[in-house]
Design a protein around this motif. Structure first.
Motif, PDB file in Angstrom:
ATOM      1  N   LEU A   1      31.845 -36.115  29.134  1.00 25.75           N
ATOM      2  CA  LEU A   1      31.986 -34.684  28.890  1.00 25.75           C
ATOM      3  C   LEU A   1      33.252 -34.439  28.093  1.00 25.75           C
TER       4      LEU A   1
ATOM      5  N   ALA B   1      28.162 -41.562  30.747  1.00 24.98           N
ATOM      6  CA  ALA B   1      28.039 -40.106  30.677  1.00 24.98           C
ATOM      7  C   ALA B   1      29.424 -39.529  30.440  1.00 24.98           C
TER       8      ALA B   1
ATOM      9  N   TYR C   1      26.403 -37.659  26.002  1.00 22.98           N
ATOM     10  CA  TYR C   1      27.661 -37.044  25.567  1.00 22.98           C
ATOM     11  C   TYR C   1      27.434 -35.536  25.490  1.00 22.98           C
TER      12      TYR C   1
ATOM     13  N   GLU D   1      29.056 -35.763  37.872  1.00 17.06           N
ATOM     14  CA  GLU D   1      28.035 -35.951  36.839  1.00 17.06           C
ATOM     15  C   GLU D   1      28.492 -36.859  35.701  1.00 17.06           C
ATOM     16  N   PHE D   2      29.825 -37.036  35.533  1.00 24.04           N
ATOM     17  CA  PHE D   2      30.333 -37.746  34.357  1.00 24.04           C
ATOM     18  C   PHE D   2      31.288 -38.868  34.756  1.00 24.04           C
TER      19      PHE D   2
END
Length: 269
Positions: free
Chosen positions: A45, A43, A68, A107-108
Motif C-alpha cells: 500500500l 501486497a 499494489y 491486509e498489507f
C-alpha cells in the motif's frame, strides 16, 4: 497547518510532476523503491502517492504478481499518476484519506509514503491506521523533509518571497513540508501508534535544475505555496516567481542549478 496546505488542484499537479518530481522527489523515490524491494512484499500500500513518483520507481523494482494499491487524498494528483503508469495491472488507484484508510486489518506486507506524513493533521492517528492495515511483522517505510535550512533552493526561495511580502511572508514551505523533522517527535508519534522497531536516518542528496527560472516555477507554481501567494495578491504570482528566479540566479548563476536537499527516512515495524 493552513486549510490550503493540502490543496493540490488546478495547474499545480502538472507543474509538480513536470518540475518538482525530477528536481527533488525522484532521487528519494528511488531510495524508497530500493527499501521496499528489499522487503519483497506480495501486497503493498502506498499512501500520499501524489503524481506517482514513488509508484513508478517501486513498480519498476518489483516483480509481476504483486498487489499494489496506490492512494492519495487529492484525485487530480492521482489522475496524473494513473496516466503516467498506464497498463500496469498490478496497480489499483484509489482516493483515500491516510487517517481513515478504507482497507481491512492486516491486509498489507508493506506500507510506503513519500513526503506525505507532514500533511497529516493527526499523525499518531494516521500511523495507527498504517499499523492496523499492516500484517504482523509488516513494515512502514516513509520519509519527510528535514528542516528548510538544510534544503538550499527551497530555503532561498522562501527568503526571497519574504522580501516581496515583508509584513506577511508566505510560510507554507516552513510550516508544512519542512515542519516535521524532529527525530524525537517522529519516534514518539510512531511509538504512540504502536510501532516498536523504529530506524531513522538522515539522507542528503543534490537537487538539479536546468535554470533558476525552472526552480522558481517549481516552487512558486507547483506547490500549495502558489495558493498563499495568490491569497495575498493573485496578480503577483508571476512577479513572485520572477523574484525567486532572480534570487536563485544571483546565488547560483545563469546556467544549471544545484542545491543540497536533505530528508529523514524512517522504517518502522
Amino acid at each position: 497547518m493552513s486549510s490550503t496546505d493540502k490543496v493540490f488542484a488546478g495547474s499545480i499537479p502538472k507543474i509538480y510532476d513536470d518540475y518538482l518530481v525530477p528536481m527533488i522527489f525522484a532521487v528519494y523515490a528511488d531510495d524508497i523503491a530500493r527499501r521496499v524491494a528489499a522487503l519483497s512484499p506480495s501486497a503493498l500500500l502506498e499512501i500520499a502517492a501524489g503524481t506517482g513518483a514513488v509508484t513508478r520507481a517501486v513498480a519498476a523494482a518489483l516483480p509481476r504478481g504483486i498487489r499494489y494499491v496506490a492512494t492519495d487524498l487529492n484525485e487530480p494528483m492521482l489522475a496524473i499518476a494513473a496516466q503516467r503508469q498506464a497498463n500496469d495491472d498490478r496497480i489499483t488507484w484509489r482516493q483515500a484519506d491516510g487517517m481513515a484508510l478504507p482497507f481491512a486489518d492486516a491486509e498489507f506486507d508493506v506500507v510506503c509514503c513519500q513526503f506525505g506524513a507532514m500533511f497529516f493533521p493527526d499523525r499518531v492517528r494516521a500511523y495507527g491506521e498504517v499499523k492496523r492495515v499492516l500484517k504482523p511483522g509488516g513494515t512502514f517505510v516513509f520519509n519527510v523533509w528535514d528542516r528548510i535550512e538544510d534544503n538550499a533552493l527551497t530555503h532561498e526561495a522562501s527568503m526571497a518571497l519574504g522580501t516581496m511580502f515583508p509584513d506577511d511572508p508566505p510560510r507554507f514551505m516552513i510550516r508544512t513540508p519542512h515542519g516535521y523533522y524532529d527525530r524525537d517527535v517522529i519516534r514518539s508519534d510512531l511509538e504512540r501508534a504502536g510501532f516498536l522497531d523504529i530506524a531513522i536516518e538522515t539522507r542528503s542528496e543534490i537537487s538539479h535544475a536546468p535554470s533558476a527560472d525552472y526552480v522558481a516555477i517549481a516552487v512558486c507554481q507547483g506547490t500549495p505555496l502558489r495558493n498563499e501567494i495568490e491569497a495575498r495578491d493573485a496578480s503577483k504570482l508571476q512577479a513572485a516567481t520572477d523574484i525567486v528566479a532572480e534570487a536563485i540566479r544571483t546565488r547560483h548563476g545563469s546556467g544549471p542549478v544545484e542545491g543540497k536537499i536533505q530528508a529523514v527516512v524512517i522504517e518502522a515495524r
